[in-house]
Scaffold this motif. Sequence first.
Motif, PDB file in Angstrom:
ATOM      1  N   ALA A 258       0.864  -1.192   0.000  1.00 52.37           N
ATOM      2  CA  ALA A 258       0.000   0.000   0.000  1.00 52.37           C
ATOM      3  C   ALA A 258       0.891   1.229   0.000  1.00 52.37           C
ATOM      4  O   ALA A 258       1.771   1.353   0.850  1.00 52.37           O
ATOM      5  N   THR A 259       0.692   2.129  -0.955  1.00 49.82           N
ATOM      6  CA  THR A 259       1.464   3.388  -0.976  1.00 49.82           C
ATOM      7  C   THR A 259       0.544   4.567  -0.651  1.00 49.82           C
ATOM      8  O   THR A 259       0.828   5.697  -1.005  1.00 49.82           O
ATOM      9  N   VAL A 260      -0.555   4.285   0.012  1.00 53.46           N
ATOM     10  CA  VAL A 260      -1.570   5.307   0.320  1.00 53.46           C
ATOM     11  C   VAL A 260      -1.162   6.099   1.565  1.00 53.46           C
ATOM     12  O   VAL A 260      -0.346   5.627   2.362  1.00 53.46           O
ATOM     13  N   PRO A 261      -1.726   7.298   1.770  1.00 52.55           N
ATOM     14  CA  PRO A 261      -1.459   8.023   3.012  1.00 52.55           C
ATOM     15  C   PRO A 261      -1.844   7.186   4.237  1.00 52.55           C
ATOM     16  O   PRO A 261      -2.743   6.341   4.150  1.00 52.55           O
ATOM     17  N   SER A 262      -1.195   7.457   5.370  1.00 52.39           N
ATOM     18  CA  SER A 262      -1.374   6.623   6.573  1.00 52.39           C
ATOM     19  C   SER A 262      -2.832   6.509   7.005  1.00 52.39           C
ATOM     20  O   SER A 262      -3.284   5.434   7.402  1.00 52.39           O
ATOM     21  N   PHE A 263      -3.588   7.601   6.943  1.00 48.14           N
ATOM     22  CA  PHE A 263      -4.966   7.553   7.469  1.00 48.14           C
ATOM     23  C   PHE A 263      -5.882   6.696   6.595  1.00 48.14           C
ATOM     24  O   PHE A 263      -6.965   6.313   7.022  1.00 48.14           O
ATOM     25  N   ILE A 264      -5.450   6.390   5.371  1.00 44.58           N
ATOM     26  CA  ILE A 264      -6.294   5.571   4.481  1.00 44.58           C
ATOM     27  C   ILE A 264      -6.138   4.083   4.788  1.00 44.58           C
ATOM     28  O   ILE A 264      -7.099   3.317   4.662  1.00 44.58           O
ATOM     29  N   LEU A 265      -4.958   3.656   5.229  1.00 45.45           N
ATOM     30  CA  LEU A 265      -4.731   2.210   5.421  1.00 45.45           C
ATOM     31  C   LEU A 265      -5.760   1.555   6.347  1.00 45.45           C
ATOM     32  O   LEU A 265      -6.314   0.509   5.990  1.00 45.45           O
ATOM     33  N   PRO A 266      -6.078   2.166   7.527  1.00 43.40           N
ATOM     34  CA  PRO A 266      -7.063   1.499   8.399  1.00 43.40           C
ATOM     35  C   PRO A 266      -8.456   1.400   7.779  1.00 43.40           C
ATOM     36  O   PRO A 266      -9.263   0.595   8.212  1.00 43.40           O
ATOM     37  N   ARG A 267      -8.742   2.201   6.763  1.00 46.60           N
ATOM     38  CA  ARG A 267     -10.047   2.081   6.096  1.00 46.60           C
ATOM     39  C   ARG A 267     -10.057   0.870   5.171  1.00 46.60           C
ATOM     40  O   ARG A 267     -11.110   0.387   4.773  1.00 46.60           O
ATOM     41  N   LEU A 268      -8.876   0.419   4.783  1.00 42.84           N
ATOM     42  CA  LEU A 268      -8.795  -0.692   3.823  1.00 42.84           C
ATOM     43  C   LEU A 268      -8.601  -2.032   4.509  1.00 42.84           C
ATOM     44  O   LEU A 268      -8.890  -3.069   3.926  1.00 42.84           O
TER      45      LEU A 268
END
Length: 443
Positions: A258-268
Amino acid sequence: MNIGIIGAGAAGLAAALDFAGQGHKVDVFESAPFLGGQASTFPVNGVPLERGYHHLFRSDAAIISLIEELGLGDRLRWINSNVGYYANGRLWPFTSPADLLRFRPLPFADRIRLGLFTLRLQRRKEWASLEGATAMEWLREHAGRNACETIFEPMLRGKFGRHHDQITMAWIWNKFALRTASRGDGLIGKFRERLAYPMGSFGEIFDVLADRIRSLGGDVRISSAVRQIIVEDGRVRGLEVSVEGGEPERRDYDQVLATVPSFILPRLVANLPDSYLAKLTDKVYLSAVLVILQLKRALSPHYWTYVGDRSLPFLGIIEHTNFIPAEHYGGAHLVYLTNYLERGDRFYEMSGEELYREYLPHLRKINPSFDESWVENYHHHKVDAAQPIVTRGYSASIPDHRAPVPGLYLANTTQIYPEDRGTNYSVRMGRRVAAMMMEDAHG
Ligand SMILES: Cc1cc2nc3c(=O)[nH]c(=O)nc-3n(C[C@H](O)[C@H](O)[C@H](O)COP(=O)(O)OP(=O)(O)OC[C@H]3O[C@@H](n4cnc5c(N)ncnc54)[C@H](O)[C@@H]3O)c2cc1C
């Protein structure tokens, strides 16, 4: 191995190249309808231009070597940088030591003190001991109160808003170290910062990179948002993804990056342990908000102007066509007016038209002969999660690349510190994490 990558910015695409090059099957999914993430482009008079101003430094070895690997080395144009500073109601040249000596907003003794301070900080190699100090405290003590109030405080306020007094001194140190590394050799060269621009734009690098990945058997899809990272029996099994806007479908993978911003990871991904979750959710990012003017004439003589006067409603003026000639863009003079803002800020919420109207009256302060009739067009872009806030003791709060779910990895701009975010560091990190993932799989 089968690898799924979330995000087709510099980090995701650089990692994908190495997986595909090593014979692995790799799919890259990008939610936006374009490649390149924060360094993506849009057309101006049919020529691609970055949504946010971009250049490279001499020290950007990882991306320069990637550009060469892609056969685009001859597209890099090296140019002397040209910096200005707006203070006390006028523009001051701010490129060389002689410019600093003539910088009247600071008393003469403070100019000398600032020059010596700058040399000392540029030569400094050790930064860990600076991490515990805020930049404001440290600069006030070592550069002097006047330099702090006239130069550093307005710049930090402009860049970090209400967080300005919490930024670690290690971040400022890195900016100085980078500037030194970008200077040339020899007596004259030492005082000249050299910057590079890929003449086909950063967009061309990402296009060629995606084509190379595809030619090696990989897949790169835009408009393809990942909805969920699938975890079964305690490890990553795949992704749920809306490929090109279609119904969410399951794709099976051995590993996911995952190369997404940190706050996005817990949504995934659900059920991350609290200790890891805390390192994702405590990160604060600012968004870059840009108005790009397309003018008939040049606004200023500088490429990069710091705005040290907070009565102007923008932090910086980047006149791209004082770097790359206007002829390259069909004669348009291109000027970025930039701000770093929190979502919800009044300026963040404004439409492009409102923001343009807000900025317009201030352009005469930069150039008294400016007239609205010079404006042929303007563009408005917002880039979210553009600038992570790095506070005291930041290094202890960086999440590991190996997430605490076997098979899941994270590579984003909060993990680059003490370097500031930049395409170079995302390329370097993407390739390092790809190597780590291949090693874990074989080890
Ligand atoms: C205004 C501005 C100026 C800059 N200037 C420079 C400069 O001069 N030089 C320089 O080198 N760098 C510069 N940078 C920084 C540089 O652009 C970034 O550091 C770099 O591009 C980050 O790359 P990345 O791949 O790590 O992240 P990103 O580019 O943020 O890529 C992450 C990608 O993940 C995608 N994504 C998120 N969620 C999902 C999902 N659920 N499914 C699928 N995809 C998803 C996003 O859309 C994004 O494309 C600048 C940045 C800004 C904003």
